[in-house]
Design a protein around this motif. Structure first.
Motif, PDB file in Angstrom:
ATOM      1  N   ASP A   1      -4.624   6.392  -5.163  1.00  0.00           N
ATOM      2  CA  ASP A   1      -4.125   7.431  -3.931  1.00  0.00           C
ATOM      3  C   ASP A   1      -2.796   8.488  -4.871  1.00  0.00           C
ATOM      4  O   ASP A   1      -2.659   9.480  -4.685  1.00  0.00           O
ATOM      5  CB  ASP A   1      -4.161   6.963  -3.068  1.00  0.00           C
TER       6      ASP A   1
ATOM      7  N   SER B   1     -12.040   5.408  -4.284  1.00  0.00           N
ATOM      8  CA  SER B   1     -11.712   6.477  -4.199  1.00  0.00           C
ATOM      9  C   SER B   1     -11.657   7.492  -5.670  1.00  0.00           C
ATOM     10  O   SER B   1     -11.073   8.354  -5.329  1.00  0.00           O
ATOM     11  CB  SER B   1      -9.965   6.236  -3.653  1.00  0.00           C
TER      12      SER B   1
ATOM     13  N   SER C   1     -11.616  -5.454  -1.359  1.00  0.00           N
ATOM     14  CA  SER C   1     -11.970  -4.185  -1.682  1.00  0.00           C
ATOM     15  C   SER C   1     -13.935  -4.178  -1.446  1.00  0.00           C
ATOM     16  O   SER C   1     -14.356  -2.649  -0.977  1.00  0.00           O
ATOM     17  CB  SER C   1     -11.239  -4.446  -2.974  1.00  0.00           C
TER      18      SER C   1
ATOM     19  N   THR D   1     -12.364   0.859  -3.166  1.00  0.00           N
ATOM     20  CA  THR D   1     -11.499   1.746  -3.520  1.00  0.00           C
ATOM     21  C   THR D   1     -12.108   2.600  -2.873  1.00  0.00           C
ATOM     22  O   THR D   1     -12.487   3.495  -1.829  1.00  0.00           O
ATOM     23  CB  THR D   1     -10.636   1.837  -4.009  1.00  0.00           C
TER      24      THR D   1
ATOM     25  N   GLU E   1       0.935  -1.531   0.192  1.00  0.00           N
ATOM     26  CA  GLU E   1       0.052   0.034   0.319  1.00  0.00           C
ATOM     27  C   GLU E   1       0.640   0.994   0.022  1.00  0.00           C
ATOM     28  O   GLU E   1       1.924   1.381   0.345  1.00  0.00           O
ATOM     29  CB  GLU E   1      -0.447   0.024   1.379  1.00  0.00           C
TER      30      GLU E   1
ATOM     31  N   GLY F   1      -6.715   0.849  -5.149  1.00  0.00           N
ATOM     32  CA  GLY F   1      -6.868   1.705  -4.598  1.00  0.00           C
ATOM     33  C   GLY F   1      -4.650   2.689  -4.951  1.00  0.00           C
ATOM     34  O   GLY F   1      -4.704   3.584  -4.496  1.00  0.00           O
TER      35      GLY F   1
END
Length: 372
Positions: free
Chosen positions: A92, A132, A179, A130, A61, A88
């Motif tokens: 990110d 995101s 996830s 995610t 990560e 993710g």
């Protein structure tokens, strides 16, 4: 008074070839992805763009150290648009790249709200959790602080998001499981957040229903252990994005806050870290008198149980997708419980304010200890 925002334009494409044709890639674009995601679907030699594979900078990560190496790599050319294709970690990291050249993550963390956005961002998520892709949040493991921390600046919103189920079809089952659990936690935490509105709750509920319906179908069809395909997979992708819209507006709470030190210390997938502390956190909410009646009524209908039975039945359901384990099995002890509780209070106030009630350091330590 609450507010509600959806920033990126959300589109779909049948496959990568159609996607690249739609966005009209040029040499001023750069793709951030993983080799195993792109290579089965398209030849990079056919694209007039530079491609950066995240695994050359990072395993696991996102970390602040890897982010700085990636930011330095982007200094080599005046890119106008970043195309992020991945889960993710890819997403990110891509959000930091919108600020242009000559920056490190520490400067972005300090000044990100004031720095101009210099590159457009297109995101294609390839996992089912995610969320995101539709938020302005990027989470990194800050190595010296020994915890994960989120950055949230409006400049980091994507300009466009594309959902392409073809790219998620080869996702390993454990990635799907962790996830999609993450997306489920997003939907529940955003629903009970003090910042939730009628609009954000509608996204939370739709995501929650899609995920639980998908899980139920997998359990009854005896297909747990296999990543869903076709429309079933598309539904999980859509649920992830819907939950992302929900928590992008209402926030996530104490489950995420307690999960971050675990993920940082033990390098456990984010969705799995969430699940490790999910049950204990909601038991503490109940013990302290939080009003969870609204979400319990919703879950009771979806799970076909009485409201007072929803948390037990929910954990039983998720356990069939990914079995849970005690925190002691990952290496935690009472000293770590106290250490992590202190870290959460110090570093995760951004998340704790979205809990339905205030948790003390003792409360958080007690949650961890109850899960050993």
């Amino acid at each position: 008074m609450g507010s509600f925002t959806i920033k990126p334009v959300i589109k779909t494409a049948a496959n990568l070839t159609a996607f690249f044709a739609q966005i009209k890639v040029t040499p001023q674009d750069v793709i951030l992805t993983n080799k195993y995601i792109l290579e089965p679907h398209i030849s990079l030699a056919d694209l007039p763009v530079d491609t950066i594979f995240l695994e050359e900078y990072l395993t696991g990560e996102p970390t602040d150290a890897a982010a700085d190496r990636l930011l330095e790599r982007l200094n080599q050319k005046d890119y106008q648009r970043v195309i992020a294709i991945g889960g993710g970690s890819v997403i990110d990291n891509s959000k930091l790249l919108v600020y242009g050249s000559g920056l490190k993550i520490a400067e972005i963390a300090e000044k990100g709200s004031r720095l101009p956005k210099k590159r457009q961002l297109i995101i294609v998520p390839t996992t089912t959790g995610t969320g995101s892709e539709v938020t302005n949040v990027a989470v990194f493991n800050f190595l010296q602080k020994k915890t994960k921390m989120g950055l949230a600046f409006d400049q980091m919103y994507a300009d466009q998001v594309y959902l392409i189920s073809q790219l998620a079809a080869t996702m390993p089952y454990k990635v799907f499981a962790t996830s999609s659990i993450d997306a489920l936690v997003h939907s529940i935490e955003s629903y009970i957040s003090p910042k939730a509105t009628a609009f954000s709750k509608s996204f939370s509920v739709t995501a929650l229903k899609l995920i639980l319906t998908g899980y139920t179908k997998m359990i009854f069809a005896n297909t747990t252990g296999k990543t869903p395909q076709g429309q079933a997979l598309q539904s999980f992708l859509e649920a992830s994005t819907l939950a992302g819209v929900a928590f992008g507006n209402a926030g996530c709470g104490a489950v995420h806050a307690l999960a971050y030190p675990i993920g940082s210390e033990y390098h456990i997938a984010h969705g799995q870290s969430n699940y490790l502390v999910f049950g204990g956190t909601f038991k503490k909410y109940t013990e302290l008198g939080a009003d969870l009646s609204e979400i319990e009524a919703l879950l009771a209908v979806e799970l076909n149980v009485a409201p007072q039975e929803v948390w037990t039945r929910l954990e039983q359901t998720i356990d069939q997708i990914l079995p849970n384990q005690p925190l002691s099995q990952i290496g935690m002890n009472q000293d770590k419980c106290r250490e992590f509780a202190k870290s959460v209070i110090t570093n995760q106030q951004r998340l704790l304010v979205n809990a339905p009630l205030k948790l003390s350091e003792d409360d958080i330590s007690a949650i961890y200890e109850s899960l050993l």
